[in-house]
Design a protein around this motif. Sequence first.
Motif, short mmCIF file in Angstrom:
data_model
loop_
_atom_site.label_atom_id
_atom_site.label_comp_id
_atom_site.label_asym_id
_atom_site.label_seq_id
_atom_site.Cartn_x
_atom_site.Cartn_y
_atom_site.Cartn_z
N ALA A 133 9.50 -14.86 -43.25
CA ALA A 133 10.28 -15.80 -44.04
C ALA A 133 9.45 -16.38 -45.18
O ALA A 133 9.94 -16.52 -46.32
CB ALA A 133 10.81 -16.92 -43.13
N ASP A 134 8.20 -16.70 -44.89
CA ASP A 134 7.33 -17.31 -45.89
C ASP A 134 7.09 -16.36 -47.06
O ASP A 134 7.17 -16.76 -48.23
CB ASP A 134 6.01 -17.69 -45.23
CG ASP A 134 5.22 -18.66 -46.07
OD1 ASP A 134 5.75 -19.73 -46.41
OD2 ASP A 134 4.05 -18.35 -46.40
N PRO A 175 10.01 -23.36 -39.76
CA PRO A 175 9.04 -24.12 -40.56
C PRO A 175 8.85 -23.56 -41.96
O PRO A 175 8.53 -24.32 -42.89
CB PRO A 175 7.75 -24.01 -39.73
CG PRO A 175 8.22 -23.80 -38.33
CD PRO A 175 9.45 -22.96 -38.45
N ALA A 176 9.04 -22.27 -42.14
CA ALA A 176 8.83 -21.66 -43.46
C ALA A 176 9.94 -21.98 -44.44
O ALA A 176 9.78 -21.77 -45.65
CB ALA A 176 8.68 -20.14 -43.32
N ARG A 199 18.51 -24.43 -46.86
CA ARG A 199 17.76 -24.68 -45.62
C ARG A 199 18.71 -25.01 -44.47
O ARG A 199 18.55 -24.51 -43.35
CB ARG A 199 16.78 -25.83 -45.86
CG ARG A 199 15.86 -26.11 -44.68
CD ARG A 199 14.79 -27.09 -45.05
NE ARG A 199 15.31 -28.40 -45.38
CZ ARG A 199 15.28 -28.95 -46.59
NH1 ARG A 199 14.72 -28.29 -47.59
NH2 ARG A 199 15.79 -30.15 -46.81
N ASP A 200 19.72 -25.83 -44.75
CA ASP A 200 20.68 -26.18 -43.71
C ASP A 200 21.50 -24.97 -43.28
O ASP A 200 21.84 -24.84 -42.09
CB ASP A 200 21.61 -27.28 -44.22
CG ASP A 200 20.88 -28.60 -44.42
OD1 ASP A 200 19.78 -28.73 -43.84
OD2 ASP A 200 21.39 -29.46 -45.15
N ARG A 201 21.81 -24.11 -44.23
CA ARG A 201 22.59 -22.91 -43.89
C ARG A 201 21.81 -22.01 -42.94
O ARG A 201 22.36 -21.50 -41.95
CB ARG A 201 22.94 -22.16 -45.17
CG ARG A 201 23.70 -20.86 -44.97
CD ARG A 201 24.00 -20.21 -46.29
NE ARG A 201 24.47 -18.84 -46.13
CZ ARG A 201 24.72 -18.01 -47.14
NH1 ARG A 201 24.55 -18.43 -48.40
NH2 ARG A 201 25.12 -16.78 -46.91
N ILE A 202 20.51 -21.83 -43.22
CA ILE A 202 19.68 -20.98 -42.35
C ILE A 202 19.50 -21.64 -40.99
O ILE A 202 19.63 -20.99 -39.94
CB ILE A 202 18.31 -20.72 -43.01
CG1 ILE A 202 18.49 -19.90 -44.29
CG2 ILE A 202 17.37 -20.00 -42.05
CD1 ILE A 202 17.21 -19.80 -45.12
N ALA A 203 19.22 -22.95 -40.99
CA ALA A 203 19.00 -23.65 -39.73
C ALA A 203 20.25 -23.66 -38.86
O ALA A 203 20.17 -23.50 -37.64
CB ALA A 203 18.55 -25.09 -40.02
N THR A 204 21.42 -23.82 -39.50
CA THR A 204 22.66 -23.81 -38.74
C THR A 204 22.89 -22.46 -38.08
O THR A 204 23.30 -22.37 -36.91
CB THR A 204 23.85 -24.15 -39.65
OG1 THR A 204 23.64 -25.45 -40.22
CG2 THR A 204 25.16 -24.14 -38.89
N ALA A 205 22.60 -21.37 -38.81
CA ALA A 205 22.77 -20.03 -38.25
C ALA A 205 21.83 -19.79 -37.08
O ALA A 205 22.19 -19.19 -36.07
CB ALA A 205 22.57 -18.98 -39.34
#
Length: 487
Positions: A411-412, A450-451, A460-466
Motif C-alpha cells: 500500500a505504501d 497504517p499506510a 482513506r475512509d473508503r479503504i478502511a470501510t472496505a
Amino acid sequence: MRIPLPSGAFAASAGAGVAAAVSIPLDRPGIGWLIAGVAIAGAIYTVDRRARTSSTAGESSGAPETVAPLRRWGALWWTVLALGLLAVGAVRAAGWLFVLCLLGAGLAMSLAVQPRSRRGLGFDMFAVPVRAAMAVPWLYHGVRRLQGSRASASQRLGWSVLATVALLLVFVPLLAGADAVFARLIAGATPAMDGGSMVRWVFLFTVAGLAVAGALYLLAAPAAGGEANSVAAQLVRKRWTPLEWGLPLGALTALFAVFVATQLAVLFGGNGYVQRTAELTYAEYARGGFWQLSIVSMLTLGVIAAVQSWAAQDSAGERRWLRLAVAVLSVLTLVIVASAVHRMWTYQQAYGFTVLRLLVEVFEVWIGLIYLLVLASLVRLRRHWIPRAAAGSAAATLLALAWVNPEALIADRNIDRWLSGATVETTDGRQVKPALDLEYLGRLSPDALPATERLPADWRDRIATAIRADLDEDSWQGWNRSRANAR
C-alpha cells in the motif's frame, strides 16, 4: 525391535491436543496458534528430556552425553524458528502470509525433531506426520504394557487431571446458574458449545496429539536413515571427469557471460537503448523477462547440484577446477538473479505493487541466498548441510517478510507512486499518470491501514470501510494486534 514408550508420552500427547483444541482459531491468524505451539514444543521437550535423563542415570558416570551439543543447538534453532513463525499470527492479519508461516513452522518443527538422515531433506521435513500414523499402535501397545502394573506418578497425575475436569464440569454450570455476572464471565472465557465447535475441537485434538506422539516416536526410535548398507551406499557410481562435466558447465558459463554483458548494456543504455533494440518500453521489457530469468536461476541450481554430486574429486587438480567452474557459474547466476529482481521491481514501479508480484520477488531473493550457500560450500566441497540451511533461510525469509509487513509495504509503495506524480510511458509514446487502485487496497488486510494515513480523508475512509467490513469480533484465541488496531 519394539520401541519403549517414554514415561508421560500419552499424557503429553493428550495435553497438547487439549491445548490445541482450546487455543487454535482455525478461521484466522491469532495468538492461539502461538500458545498451542508452545504447548506442543513444551510437551515434546519435557517427555524427551525426562526419558534421556533416566537413560543417562542408568549408565556409568563416565558415559558420554546422550545428545551431542551440536544436535541440541540445532533442535533449539529449529524450534525457535517454528515458534517465531507461529507468532506472526498474533501480529499480522494477512491470511496468505500466515498460511505460509504456518507451513514453514510445521516443517521447522519436524526438522527440530528429526536428525539429518540419509533419506534427505524431503523425508526429514515430513518425518513427524509420517511417523504420527505409526505412533498410534505404539501408544496403544505402550499403554497395554502399563496395565496391571503399579501406577506411576504420571498415571496418578493423569487420573488427577481427569478428576479435576469432572469436578469442573459439575460445579461450573451450577455456579453460572446461580450468578448472572459469573455466568457472563464464564461465557466470555469459554467457547460456544455447538456441533461445529465439537468437530473443530476433535480435529485439533487429534492433529496436535498425533504430532506430539509422532515426534516422541522419532526421538525414542533409532535415528532414521542410520541403516547400514543402504542401496544408495552399495551403488558404485562412475564419476564424471573434468572434461565430461566441464563441457556443459563451460557452455552455460559462456552463455551467461554474454547475457550479463547484455544486461550491463541495458543498465547503462536505459530506456532509449531498450526502445531502439527491442521496440518496448523499459517496463514492458522488465515484465517480459522476469519469469524466464527465474526459471533459469532454478534450473541452474539443479545443474550445479548434479555436477557437485557426480564430478570426480580425487585429485587436487579436479577439486580446484570444480571449485573454479561452480564459483564462476554461481556468480554469473547471481547477476541474473539480481537482474530478475530489478526487472520485477521496475515493473511494479510502473504498473503497481501487488501481493503476488512481491511474493515472487522475495522468492527470487531467496534463490540468490541459496547461491551464496553454494559458494560457501565450495571452501571444503561439502554440501550435505545445504538443504537444511536452505530450508532455514526460507523460514528466516518468511519471518523477515512478516516483520516488514508486506501489505503495508504494498500500500505504501502504491501511494508513493501515486503521490509522486510520476508518469508511465506507453508503447505509443504517450506519458500517462498511473491511477491509485482504491478497490485493490480495500481488499488487503488490516495490516495495510497504517499506510493509508497520507491519503485524502474520503479515500482513506473508503479503504478502511472496505477492510473493516470483513472484520468480526475476535475471541481470546484469535486475538491479533493488527485487527485490534483496525477496530
